[in-house]
Write an enzyme that holds these catalytic residues in place. Sequence first.
Site, PDB file in Angstrom:
ATOM      1  N   TRP A   1       0.844  -1.192   0.000  1.00 56.86           N
ATOM      2  CA  TRP A   1       0.000   0.000   0.000  1.00 56.86           C
ATOM      3  C   TRP A   1       0.886   1.252   0.000  1.00 56.86           C
ATOM      4  O   TRP A   1       0.570   2.251  -0.649  1.00 56.86           O
ATOM      5  CB  TRP A   1      -0.905   0.013   1.222  1.00 56.86           C
ATOM      6  CG  TRP A   1      -1.748   1.250   1.343  1.00 56.86           C
ATOM      7  CD1 TRP A   1      -2.986   1.452   0.816  1.00 56.86           C
ATOM      8  CD2 TRP A   1      -1.403   2.470   2.025  1.00 56.86           C
ATOM      9  NE1 TRP A   1      -3.440   2.717   1.124  1.00 56.86           N
ATOM     10  CE2 TRP A   1      -2.485   3.371   1.865  1.00 56.86           C
ATOM     11  CE3 TRP A   1      -0.297   2.899   2.757  1.00 56.86           C
ATOM     12  CZ2 TRP A   1      -2.489   4.646   2.404  1.00 56.86           C
ATOM     13  CZ3 TRP A   1      -0.301   4.178   3.293  1.00 56.86           C
ATOM     14  CH2 TRP A   1      -1.386   5.029   3.116  1.00 56.86           C
ATOM     15  N   HIS A   2       2.010   1.200   0.719  1.00 63.15           N
ATOM     16  CA  HIS A   2       2.896   2.357   0.787  1.00 63.15           C
ATOM     17  C   HIS A   2       3.601   2.620  -0.532  1.00 63.15           C
ATOM     18  O   HIS A   2       3.902   3.775  -0.851  1.00 63.15           O
ATOM     19  CB  HIS A   2       3.946   2.154   1.889  1.00 63.15           C
ATOM     20  CG  HIS A   2       3.421   2.381   3.271  1.00 63.15           C
ATOM     21  ND1 HIS A   2       2.691   1.440   3.961  1.00 63.15           N
ATOM     22  CD2 HIS A   2       3.511   3.460   4.093  1.00 63.15           C
ATOM     23  CE1 HIS A   2       2.362   1.910   5.146  1.00 63.15           C
ATOM     24  NE2 HIS A   2       2.844   3.138   5.255  1.00 63.15           N
ATOM     25  N   GLY A   3       3.875   1.579  -1.295  1.00 64.02           N
ATOM     26  CA  GLY A   3       4.573   1.802  -2.555  1.00 64.02           C
ATOM     27  C   GLY A   3       4.796   0.516  -3.320  1.00 64.02           C
ATOM     28  O   GLY A   3       4.881  -0.567  -2.731  1.00 64.02           O
TER      29      GLY A   3
END
Length: 469
Positions: A322-324
């Site tokens: 989700w962060h990257g």
Amino acid sequence: MLFNSIPFLVSFIVFFIIYSFLDRKKQNILLLLYGIYFYSYWNWKMTILLLFSISVNYLLGIYIEQQSDLKKKKKILYLGISLNLILLGWFKYALFLLGLIGDGIHLFNEGFSIWRPEILLPVGISFYTFHNISYLVEVESERIKASRSIVEFGVYDIFFPLLLAGPIERPNSLLPQLARDRRIEKNSMFHGISLVCWGIFQKAVIADPLAKFVDGSLANTGQLPDGLLWVVAPAFAFQVYADFSGYSNCARGLAYMMGFQLMNNFHRPFFATNPSEFWQRWHISLSSWLRDYVYIPLGGNRFGFVRQNINILIVWILGGLWHGATYGYLIWGIYLGLCIVVYNVFKRSVPKNSSEFQDSIFKYIGRTLTFFSFAFGLLLFRVNDFQDLLVCIKNILSFSKEVFSWAYVFIFILPILLFDSWQEKEKTKETDWKLTEKPYLFPVLFVFGFVVFSLISPFAKQEFFYFQF
């Protein structure tokens, strides 16, 4: 548009003066229009994507609620979730997946290269996608009614304080606030402005100077003095904390000023005594979202200890991605999950009947280990390849006296460390400057915040760290 910029300061003052004279319905229309302007300031083309997402999810919510057949409800829900994930997947993960395919084929054919389109990542897409998914799930489960006002639902998705970096507000919290009358009260104004001032201070005076040190140090890890990562990693941890909690404080402060209350996204995370508690204190809106919409549907802890920890690993792999969409974020997600799994195994093996002295020792050891496990884990954001990872590990396992000459950077963390220590001692549930008890502090804080903003913030032009997610 950045909170710490002159264009935002000027436009918000104009917006707020008009807002304060309107009734609820007109306030919501103004919020929608200002949210569109706020987002379009970055890239107006991506505003079209956001408005499309709002329209589709608004109609899907109504369509789900109208169904009496539970199976049909589920099918529409899955369709809605799939549409949201397809949009997120294309803009955020398409290049990563093409890279995975290309790297896999490259193992067998070194001359192969895969075509990669140019895709611009829309700011805040991860946040408003999770907004929409939680809305559809809550409507399908009949915990909330589908919104019949496109304006109110539009503001829910494009509410400018939290649009770019959260918190990920739940529909059963924000939508009711949009549907009722709001009053601008003195205490809410005081509290809101104090949060904004503190947030700007965290960003401009703590996070940005630390970012310069961290970025400069990690530009070439191979040339770092031995052991310097013991300074860089904690500095990076406080940079991210000051930056992200600074944004959250600004967002919550602006919301308070307008008569809204957003969830507290941080609760002094560096006082956590274990990795599990840490994620109950850090980015609370994300960790609670993953708990409610991924971990519990997977079975949570209902099917035994082994299955529980497998679910935790799945959740944090998804949390890392989700962060990257890079190998670094994937490895970081696995690392986070393993930290919690290892703690769960350790907790099971430790005797429960310990003395008060032993509990105190375990608490401080736990805080230290939790902080450094998180701080060193953040370095995975900046690791480019396996060789780079080995260089970092070698640096951590070595030492030189030169490290002490860089310890001055910890001066920047003192304000946030002292403030959080005070708040932890007071056991406050959220950031509280005690302005209702000591109103004379307000003008002092306001003038101080204004001076910081005027002298430092508008000229730094440093984006908030979590805009990239």
